[in-house]
Design a protein around this motif. Structure first.
Motif, PDB file in Angstrom:
ATOM      1  N   LEU A 292      -5.572  -2.944  -7.451  1.00 56.84           N
ATOM      2  CA  LEU A 292      -4.819  -1.793  -6.946  1.00 56.84           C
ATOM      3  C   LEU A 292      -5.152  -1.539  -5.471  1.00 56.84           C
ATOM      4  O   LEU A 292      -4.273  -1.219  -4.671  1.00 56.84           O
ATOM      5  N   ALA A 293      -6.435  -1.746  -5.129  1.00 54.44           N
ATOM      6  CA  ALA A 293      -6.844  -1.541  -3.732  1.00 54.44           C
ATOM      7  C   ALA A 293      -6.109  -2.523  -2.816  1.00 54.44           C
ATOM      8  O   ALA A 293      -5.600  -2.154  -1.752  1.00 54.44           O
ATOM      9  N   GLY A 294      -6.005  -3.785  -3.257  1.00 49.10           N
ATOM     10  CA  GLY A 294      -5.306  -4.804  -2.456  1.00 49.10           C
ATOM     11  C   GLY A 294      -3.838  -4.470  -2.319  1.00 49.10           C
ATOM     12  O   GLY A 294      -3.240  -4.603  -1.239  1.00 49.10           O
ATOM     13  N   LEU A 295      -3.263  -3.980  -3.409  1.00 53.46           N
ATOM     14  CA  LEU A 295      -1.839  -3.625  -3.398  1.00 53.46           C
ATOM     15  C   LEU A 295      -1.586  -2.442  -2.461  1.00 53.46           C
ATOM     16  O   LEU A 295      -0.570  -2.382  -1.767  1.00 53.46           O
ATOM     17  N   THR A 296      -2.559  -1.534  -2.422  1.00 52.14           N
ATOM     18  CA  THR A 296      -2.426  -0.361  -1.541  1.00 52.14           C
ATOM     19  C   THR A 296      -2.460  -0.801  -0.074  1.00 52.14           C
ATOM     20  O   THR A 296      -1.653  -0.342   0.740  1.00 52.14           O
ATOM     21  N   ILE A 297      -3.371  -1.743   0.242  1.00 49.72           N
ATOM     22  CA  ILE A 297      -3.437  -2.248   1.625  1.00 49.72           C
ATOM     23  C   ILE A 297      -2.111  -2.915   1.975  1.00 49.72           C
ATOM     24  O   ILE A 297      -1.534  -2.692   3.050  1.00 49.72           O
ATOM     25  N   TYR A 298      -1.608  -3.703   1.053  1.00 50.35           N
ATOM     26  CA  TYR A 298      -0.320  -4.390   1.279  1.00 50.35           C
ATOM     27  C   TYR A 298       0.795  -3.360   1.517  1.00 50.35           C
ATOM     28  O   TYR A 298       1.601  -3.497   2.442  1.00 50.35           O
ATOM     29  N   ALA A 299       0.807  -2.317   0.673  1.00 44.96           N
ATOM     30  CA  ALA A 299       1.878  -1.312   0.760  1.00 44.96           C
ATOM     31  C   ALA A 299       1.824  -0.559   2.090  1.00 44.96           C
ATOM     32  O   ALA A 299       2.856  -0.300   2.705  1.00 44.96           O
ATOM     33  N   ILE A 300       0.613  -0.250   2.546  1.00 43.69           N
ATOM     34  CA  ILE A 300       0.481   0.459   3.831  1.00 43.69           C
ATOM     35  C   ILE A 300       0.905  -0.463   4.973  1.00 43.69           C
ATOM     36  O   ILE A 300       1.689  -0.092   5.844  1.00 43.69           O
ATOM     37  N   ALA A 301       0.423  -1.718   4.935  1.00 41.97           N
ATOM     38  CA  ALA A 301       0.723  -2.659   6.022  1.00 41.97           C
ATOM     39  C   ALA A 301       2.206  -2.963   6.115  1.00 41.97           C
ATOM     40  O   ALA A 301       2.720  -3.273   7.193  1.00 41.97           O
ATOM     41  N   ASN A 302       2.919  -2.862   5.010  1.00 38.67           N
ATOM     42  CA  ASN A 302       4.363  -3.175   5.026  1.00 38.67           C
ATOM     43  C   ASN A 302       5.246  -1.933   4.963  1.00 38.67           C
ATOM     44  O   ASN A 302       6.437  -2.023   4.652  1.00 38.67           O
ATOM     45  N   ASN A 303       4.638  -0.780   5.259  1.00 39.06           N
ATOM     46  CA  ASN A 303       5.374   0.495   5.290  1.00 39.06           C
ATOM     47  C   ASN A 303       6.098   0.820   3.984  1.00 39.06           C
ATOM     48  O   ASN A 303       7.149   1.448   3.987  1.00 39.06           O
ATOM     49  N   ILE A 304       5.557   0.359   2.901  1.00 42.81           N
ATOM     50  CA  ILE A 304       6.146   0.712   1.595  1.00 42.81           C
ATOM     51  C   ILE A 304       5.706   2.125   1.230  1.00 42.81           C
ATOM     52  O   ILE A 304       6.425   2.884   0.612  1.00 42.81           O
TER      53      ILE A 304
END
Ligand SMILES: [Fe+2]
Ligand SMILES: [Fe+2]
Length: 313
Positions: A292-304
């Motif tokens: 979930l932490a990795g997914l959160t970083i991905y979501a922030i970095a891609n403006n999701i």
């Protein structure tokens, strides 16, 4: 205790500590530098002045270098260590052997045994240095190119490095304690003993530079390479993921990082729980992110999701 600095004259450094002469050679600094300062000589001969001073001050004064010192040049240290090995293996060991052979009387029953101890000692040192050249140095060179290895690290080397020079101690004490003095070979033998003592000191210095300067510098390099590798992998994931993830999957990600369960997501998006599970599987496969932490970083970095939004722990 004087700590030498870049503005000191090189000749003063040598005058106070002639034992540094071989070190100069190993750094690739040739003689004939007149009254130039340490900095000027290093610059002219392409040697990293900072690293040179760290080694010299350590050898002369035992001044302990700072751990985690990123200014130390690993490449310069390796040049120095390689040249020191060469000096030792090609010059010191054969020279002392020849002198010892000459100094010992051929009739003495102990001569052959003493020469055998010397040869065993020389062989042990040769193997030690060859191991460093064949295993450690190529590993460090790969690290410098940003190519860490999974099956080797400096701790493996460090664990087995502190080998003793017990053979040399044995050799000296046999010569001093048990060799019958017939008066003819004594002066030569005393001179050879001086060489053996010097040799031992030189070897200790060499090992201590490896333990106290080289190994910590490799640790710094390992840490740096590890961080760069991690950040490259993350950038790669973020870059690849941008195109691959569908709008529906982005909605799922948005829900997931907000802590929603599969059932809650299914209810919110009017889809079945099985469909949510399939989307989640596809997201994990596309992004190679399983936490979930990795997914959160991905979501922030891609403006999701908004970067100001952070999940509750
Ligand atoms: Fe070495
Ligand atoms: Fe060594």
């Amino acid at each position: 205790m004087k700590l030498y600095e870049a503005d000191d004259k090189m000749i003063e450094l040598i005058r106070d500590n002639y034992s540094v002469l071989q070190g100069l050679n190993a750094f690739g600094i040739s003689l004939g530098f007149g009254d130039k300062t340490v900095r000027e000589v290093c610059e002219r001969q392409g040697v990293d002045c900072y690293t040179f001073l760290v080694v010299v001050n350590f050898i002369i004064n035992g001044s302990q270098p700072t751990q985690q010192d990123a200014r130390i040049s690993v490449g310069t240290l390796m040049t120095y260590l390689r040249a020191s090995h060469k000096y030792f293996l090609d010059c010191q060991l054969p020279n002392i052997r020849a002198k010892l052979d000459e100094a010992l009387s051929a009739e003495n029953k102990l001569t052959a045994l003493i020469m055998r101890i010397y040869d065993e000692y020389a062989q042990a040192i040769r193997q030690h240095m060859k191991y460093e050249e064949k295993t450690l140095f190529p590993y460090v060179e790969a690290l410098m190119r940003g190519e860490p290895k999974n099956d080797y690290n400096v701790e493996i080397f460090s664990k087995h490095h502190g080998e003793t020079t017990s053979k040399l101690l044995e050799l000296k004490s046999i010569i001093i304690k048990y060799l019958p003095d017939n008066g003819l070979t004594s002066n030569r033998l005393i001179s050879t003993l001086y060489d053996i003592y010097n040799n031992e000191e030189w070897l200790n210095n060499h090992s201590e530079v490896e333990d106290n300067i080289f190994i910590p510098a490799i640790r710094v390099l390992e840490e740096k390479t590890k961080n760069e590798d991690l950040s490259a992998r993350l950038t790669n994931i973020i870059g690849q993921g941008g195109d691959a993830v569908s709008e529906r999957e982005k909605e799922i990600i948005r829900c997931l990082v907000q802590g929603m369960t599969n059932k809650e997501i299914a209810g919110q998006l009017f889809i079945s729980v099985n469909t949510v599970i399939t989307h989640r599987r596809n997201i994990a496969r596309k992004l190679q992110i399983h936490s979930l932490a990795g997914l959160t970083i991905y979501a922030i970095a891609n403006n999701i999701i908004d970067s100001a939004w952070m999940p509750q722990s």
